[in-house]
Design a protein around this motif. Structure first.
Motif, PDB file in Angstrom:
ATOM      1  N   LEU A   1       3.034  -6.128   0.651  1.00 52.44           N
ATOM      2  CA  LEU A   1       2.157  -7.210   1.015  1.00 52.44           C
ATOM      3  C   LEU A   1       2.825  -8.321   1.858  1.00 52.44           C
ATOM      4  CD1 LEU A   1      -0.335  -8.815  -0.010  1.00 52.44           C
ATOM      5  CD2 LEU A   1       1.239  -9.642  -2.114  1.00 52.44           C
ATOM      6  N   ALA A   2       4.119  -8.383   1.751  1.00 52.30           N
ATOM      7  CA  ALA A   2       4.745  -9.194   2.682  1.00 52.30           C
ATOM      8  C   ALA A   2       4.761  -8.730   3.919  1.00 52.30           C
ATOM      9  CB  ALA A   2       6.188  -9.495   2.447  1.00 52.30           C
TER      10      ALA A   2
ATOM     11  N   VAL B   1       2.247  -6.923   5.420  1.00 50.78           N
ATOM     12  CA  VAL B   1       1.041  -7.045   5.822  1.00 50.78           C
ATOM     13  C   VAL B   1       0.642  -8.732   6.389  1.00 50.78           C
ATOM     14  CG1 VAL B   1      -1.667  -7.140   5.302  1.00 50.78           C
ATOM     15  CG2 VAL B   1       0.055  -5.409   4.654  1.00 50.78           C
ATOM     16  N   VAL B   2       1.025  -9.521   5.392  1.00 49.74           N
ATOM     17  CA  VAL B   2       0.932 -10.912   5.694  1.00 49.74           C
ATOM     18  C   VAL B   2       1.724 -11.538   6.839  1.00 49.74           C
ATOM     19  CG1 VAL B   2       1.196 -13.220   4.804  1.00 49.74           C
ATOM     20  CG2 VAL B   2       0.196 -11.533   3.265  1.00 49.74           C
TER      21      VAL B   2
ATOM     22  N   GLY C   1       0.142 -10.386   9.902  1.00 50.91           N
ATOM     23  CA  GLY C   1      -1.025 -11.260  10.541  1.00 50.91           C
ATOM     24  C   GLY C   1      -0.577 -12.559  10.909  1.00 50.91           C
ATOM     25  N   VAL C   2       0.426 -13.132  10.579  1.00 51.62           N
ATOM     26  CA  VAL C   2       1.170 -14.192  11.137  1.00 51.62           C
ATOM     27  C   VAL C   2       1.468 -14.111  12.397  1.00 51.62           C
ATOM     28  CG1 VAL C   2       2.888 -16.004  11.115  1.00 51.62           C
ATOM     29  CG2 VAL C   2       1.687 -15.241   9.012  1.00 51.62           C
TER      30      VAL C   2
ATOM     31  N   LEU D   1      -6.121  -9.105   4.258  1.00 50.38           N
ATOM     32  CA  LEU D   1      -4.986  -9.781   4.008  1.00 50.38           C
ATOM     33  C   LEU D   1      -4.052 -10.064   5.100  1.00 50.38           C
ATOM     34  CD1 LEU D   1      -3.697  -7.409   0.832  1.00 50.38           C
ATOM     35  CD2 LEU D   1      -4.149  -9.834   0.737  1.00 50.38           C
ATOM     36  N   ARG D   2      -4.377  -9.114   6.284  1.00 47.56           N
ATOM     37  CA  ARG D   2      -3.801  -9.818   7.750  1.00 47.56           C
ATOM     38  C   ARG D   2      -4.436 -11.011   8.075  1.00 47.56           C
ATOM     39  NH1 ARG D   2      -4.147  -7.575  12.085  1.00 47.56           N
ATOM     40  NH2 ARG D   2      -1.816  -7.701  12.827  1.00 47.56           N
TER      41      ARG D   2
ATOM     42  N   ALA E   1      -5.729 -13.346   6.118  1.00 43.64           N
ATOM     43  CA  ALA E   1      -5.295 -14.480   5.055  1.00 43.64           C
ATOM     44  C   ALA E   1      -4.171 -14.920   5.778  1.00 43.64           C
ATOM     45  CB  ALA E   1      -5.128 -13.803   3.744  1.00 43.64           C
ATOM     46  N   GLY E   2      -3.030 -13.978   5.962  1.00 52.68           N
ATOM     47  CA  GLY E   2      -1.830 -14.432   6.619  1.00 52.68           C
ATOM     48  C   GLY E   2      -1.962 -15.257   8.062  1.00 52.68           C
TER      49      GLY E   2
ATOM     50  N   ALA F   1      -3.250 -18.598   7.246  1.00 61.17           N
ATOM     51  CA  ALA F   1      -2.336 -19.602   6.611  1.00 61.17           C
ATOM     52  C   ALA F   1      -1.327 -20.028   7.933  1.00 61.17           C
ATOM     53  CB  ALA F   1      -1.676 -19.016   5.528  1.00 61.17           C
TER      54      ALA F   1
END
Length: 310
Positions: A80-81, A83-84, A87-88, A201-202, A204-205, A208
């Motif tokens: 999960l970390a 993937v996020v 995205g960032v 999820l990407r 969402a990261g 954010a």
């Protein structure tokens, strides 16, 4: 391990879907680039990136919930970390830099600079995914690199606007490097997790990360725009087609085939970008840039003919 035309991958999907998705992503991304170039007149890069990804996330998350019958993905904390973070890095940072370079260099030149993406993915795949490179890949790497240098340094513009063009090239190259890093780091997770959920999820990261950037005092001034001057319909099309659909197809390409093959096929986006930039935006393509394009696509051909070995 590379897949052949007569085999199935570990998910049971016939080989060819990944390649088709990679090419579809290239086509939709090119349209998005042209639209983003026009939107950049009204929206600063950070605001454009945040609005586009926010719109896509607002549409994609409910679609993923419906298609997966309301079931949330079960990812280990480490995945999960990753993937996020992907995205960032690959969207919040890379896309913002990309749009900034796009405003400075134009769609045609930035589209060709983007061809450095596949050699970088090939190199990172070799280092971190155990994808082996053959002689064809290394020759392709050299040709693409030379083509990028020729296109990104047109003599006339460097004489008249040296600082402006040099800055745009550096920003563009940084954007492409971050995109390559972001996709390689999420490749293994893509292979085992649902495509739409990983995409959501990407995003969402990314959203954010973009909100965090927008909250910085130094960046607030760069978020200002006049809402009445923004072509909102064009923004919606650019977001859903050039960002949303393109991203799902792009990640699907990496899910269903090797990173090296997907990255090479993604380079066909520059064909669409250069043609659309000439026809739609009336951007000129000089002799030096044309030679750069020829060298670049010769390099892509070498990489396609000399596929990475398992």
């Amino acid at each position: 391990m590379l897949l052949t035309l007569r085999t199935r991958n570990k998910t049971g999907v016939r080989v060819g879907i990944g390649e088709a998705m990679a090419l579809g992503s290239a086509a939709t991304w090119a349209v998005g680039v042209i639209l983003a170039r026009q939107l950049g007149v009204h929206l600063p890069p950070l605001a454009l990136n945040l609005l586009k990804n926010g719109l896509v996330l607002a549409v994609l998350a409910p679609v993923a919930l419906v298609l997966h019958a309301g079931a949330w993905p079960s990812l280990p904390a480490e995945e999960l970390a990753i993937v996020v973070a992907s995205g960032v890095i690959g969207i919040a940072l890379a896309d913002t830099l990309y749009f900034r370079a796009l405003n400075e260099l134009g769609a045609g030149r930035m589209g060709v600079i983007g061809n450095l993406y596949s050699p970088l993915v090939l190199l990172l795949g070799f280092l971190f995914l155990d994808e082996r490179l053959g002689a064809g890949q290394w020759l392709g790497f050299a040709l693409v690199g030379l083509g990028v240098l020729l296109v990104s340094r047109p003599p006339g513009e460097w004489r008249t606007h040296p600082q402006h063009t040099a800055r745009g090239v550096v920003i563009g190259l940084a954007a492409i490097a971050l995109m390559a890093i972001a996709i390689v780091m999420v490749k293994r997770t893509l292979e085992t997790q649902p495509l739409l959920w990983v995409t959501a999820l990407r995003l969402a990261g990314a959203v954010a990360g973009l909100l965090g950037l927008a909250a910085l005092p130094a960046m607030r001034a760069r978020m200002r725009f006049v809402a009445s001057e923004v072509p909102w319909r064009r923004l919606l099309v650019a977001a859903l087609l050039g960002q949303g659909l393109s991203m799902v197809l792009w990640l699907g390409g990496y899910k269903f085939t090797s990173a090296s093959v997907a990255a090479i096929l993604n380079e066909s986006a520059s064909v669409f970008v250069v043609v659309l930039a000439a026809l739609w935006l009336r951007e000129p393509l000089g002799k030096r840039a044309f030679i750069g394009v020829v060298l670049t696509f010769s390099g892509i051909a070498c990489m396609l003919l000399g596929r990475a070995m398992p």
